[in-house]
Design a protein around this motif. Structure first.
Motif, PDB file in Angstrom:
ATOM      1  N   ASP A 119       5.760   3.258   4.932  1.00 31.24           N
ATOM      2  CA  ASP A 119       6.892   2.577   4.270  1.00 31.24           C
ATOM      3  C   ASP A 119       6.828   1.080   4.593  1.00 31.24           C
ATOM      4  OD1 ASP A 119      10.025   3.092   3.286  1.00 31.24           O
ATOM      5  OD2 ASP A 119       9.763   1.388   4.628  1.00 31.24           O
ATOM      6  N   THR A 120       7.025   0.256   3.592  1.00 35.05           N
ATOM      7  CA  THR A 120       6.952  -1.186   3.844  1.00 35.05           C
ATOM      8  C   THR A 120       8.301  -1.874   3.638  1.00 35.05           C
ATOM      9  OG1 THR A 120       6.272  -1.485   1.559  1.00 35.05           O
ATOM     10  CG2 THR A 120       4.506  -1.423   3.210  1.00 35.05           C
ATOM     11  N   SER A 121       9.368  -1.089   3.426  1.00 30.92           N
ATOM     12  CA  SER A 121      10.659  -1.713   3.101  1.00 30.92           C
ATOM     13  C   SER A 121      11.540  -1.964   4.320  1.00 30.92           C
ATOM     14  CB  SER A 121      11.411  -0.838   2.084  1.00 30.92           C
ATOM     15  OG  SER A 121      11.755   0.396   2.678  1.00 30.92           O
ATOM     16  N   ARG A 122      11.091  -1.518   5.522  1.00 25.06           N
ATOM     17  CA  ARG A 122      11.890  -1.739   6.739  1.00 25.06           C
ATOM     18  C   ARG A 122      11.202  -2.811   7.598  1.00 25.06           C
ATOM     19  NH1 ARG A 122      12.743   3.388   4.082  1.00 25.06           N
ATOM     20  NH2 ARG A 122      14.760   4.213   4.676  1.00 25.06           N
ATOM     21  N   PRO A 123      11.748  -4.028   7.573  1.00 21.92           N
ATOM     22  CA  PRO A 123      11.056  -5.136   8.240  1.00 21.92           C
ATOM     23  C   PRO A 123      10.789  -4.901   9.729  1.00 21.92           C
ATOM     24  CG  PRO A 123      13.290  -5.775   7.550  1.00 21.92           C
ATOM     25  CD  PRO A 123      12.988  -4.466   6.920  1.00 21.92           C
ATOM     26  N   LEU A 124      11.668  -4.160  10.408  1.00 24.23           N
ATOM     27  CA  LEU A 124      11.472  -3.969  11.852  1.00 24.23           C
ATOM     28  C   LEU A 124      10.272  -3.065  12.151  1.00 24.23           C
ATOM     29  CD1 LEU A 124      15.163  -3.644  13.138  1.00 24.23           C
ATOM     30  CD2 LEU A 124      13.700  -5.667  13.108  1.00 24.23           C
ATOM     31  N   LEU A 125       9.765  -2.395  11.108  1.00 27.81           N
ATOM     32  CA  LEU A 125       8.596  -1.519  11.330  1.00 27.81           C
ATOM     33  C   LEU A 125       7.277  -2.164  10.922  1.00 27.81           C
ATOM     34  CD1 LEU A 125       9.807   2.066  10.425  1.00 27.81           C
ATOM     35  CD2 LEU A 125       9.757   0.896  12.624  1.00 27.81           C
ATOM     36  N   GLN A 126       7.340  -3.430  10.490  1.00 27.07           N
ATOM     37  CA  GLN A 126       6.104  -4.152  10.145  1.00 27.07           C
ATOM     38  C   GLN A 126       5.476  -4.595  11.460  1.00 27.07           C
ATOM     39  OE1 GLN A 126       5.536  -3.769   6.870  1.00 27.07           O
ATOM     40  NE2 GLN A 126       7.570  -2.871   6.962  1.00 27.07           N
ATOM     41  N   HIS A 127       4.791  -3.693  12.100  1.00 27.11           N
ATOM     42  CA  HIS A 127       4.355  -3.853  13.482  1.00 27.11           C
ATOM     43  C   HIS A 127       3.021  -3.135  13.620  1.00 27.11           C
ATOM     44  CE1 HIS A 127       4.846  -3.493  17.916  1.00 27.11           C
ATOM     45  NE2 HIS A 127       5.676  -4.514  17.768  1.00 27.11           N
ATOM     46  N   ASP A 128       2.166  -3.597  14.559  1.00 22.72           N
ATOM     47  CA  ASP A 128       0.870  -2.909  14.682  1.00 22.72           C
ATOM     48  C   ASP A 128       0.995  -1.538  15.348  1.00 22.72           C
ATOM     49  OD1 ASP A 128       1.413  -3.892  17.147  1.00 22.72           O
ATOM     50  OD2 ASP A 128      -0.326  -5.231  17.288  1.00 22.72           O
TER      51      ASP A 128
END
Ligand SMILES: Nc1ncnc2c1ncn2[C@@H]1O[C@H](COP(=O)(O)OP(=O)(O)OP(=O)(O)O)[C@@H](O)[C@H]1O
Ligand SMILES: O=C(O)C1=C[C@@H](O)[C@@H](O)[C@H](O)C1
Ligand SMILES: [Mg+2]
Length: 195
Positions: A119-128
């Motif tokens: 999922d790319t819609s949750r900014p807090l999960l844009q993580h390595d």
């Protein structure tokens, strides 16, 4: 159930991916309530996606908008409100949430990861390391989520309908009912004593 609820709003809280939006829609339909998703209202008001708000205005601006939206919902009754995962972070939001009944959908970080991977819609999960990030956030927020009136542990085997039914089953145990009127005979006994 509607007699018991007497129109009070239900606020669903929990981590991103816990199912607040999915279950909230079903619950509203079942109760004949309106449905509001704070994330959805924010994106409409801002004219931007959540990712864009975080990237261009920052998380703090998002939290301010979130708080404003939540505060305005207190003016309404008969709503199921799916909140954003971080709504519990601001102390002021608790007084708005306490306006209704607060329901926590408690899902393990591993199950959240399973639901949200890709999922790319949750900014807090844009993580390595999104699973590690989810574990960290859950650890930080757990004591806040645990302040809910209804706490429901949800596992991978629970369908959205089962989660909704789990909420409905618990509501009678947490609603503060009005103290019952004394039976007719008690009134008569008091009147007899006075005469
Ligand atoms: N009980 C469930 N069983 C299986 N899949 C589910 C369940 N609840 C939600 N999902 C799925 O998990 C994903 C996330 O659900 P949803 O968007 O409702 O979560 P959310 O709590 O509203 O998250 P956010 O805080 O980011 O808005 C969706 O793809 C949804 O279909
Ligand atoms: O858990 C969070 O902090 C968030 C959850 C989502 O509902 C959105 O409100 C946003 O992605 C932030
Ligand atoms: Mg949602």
């Amino acid at each position: 159930m509607n007699d018991l609820l007497r129109g009070i709003n239900l606020y669903l809280i929990g981590m991103m991916g816990a199912g607040k939006t999915t279950v909230g829609k079903l619950l509203a339909q079942q109760l004949g309530y309106g449905f509001v998703d704070t994330d959805e209202v924010i994106t409409q008001v801002a004219g931007q996606s959540i990712n864009e708000i975080f990237a261009e205005q920052g998380e703090e601006a998002f939290r301010t908008l979130e708080s404003q939206v939540l505060s305005q919902l207190c003016a309404y009754q008969r709503l199921v409100v799916a909140t954003g995962g971080g709504i519990i972070l601001q102390r002021a939001n608790w007084s708005y949430l306490r306006h209704g009944l607060i329901v926590w959908l408690d899902v393990s970080p591993e199950d959240l990861y399973h639901r949200l991977k890709g999922d790319t819609s949750r900014p807090l999960l844009q993580h390595d390391n999104p699973l590690g990030r989810l574990q960290e956030i859950v650890t930080q927020r757990q004591p806040l989520y645990a302040q809910a009136d209804v706490k429901l542990r949800v596992t991978v085997n629970d369908t959205p309908e089962q989660v909704m039914n789990g909420i409905l089953e618990r509501i009678p145990t947490v609603i503060k009912t009005e103290s019952p009127q004394p039976p007719e005979s008690d009134f008569e006994a008091v009147e007899d004593e006075q005469n």
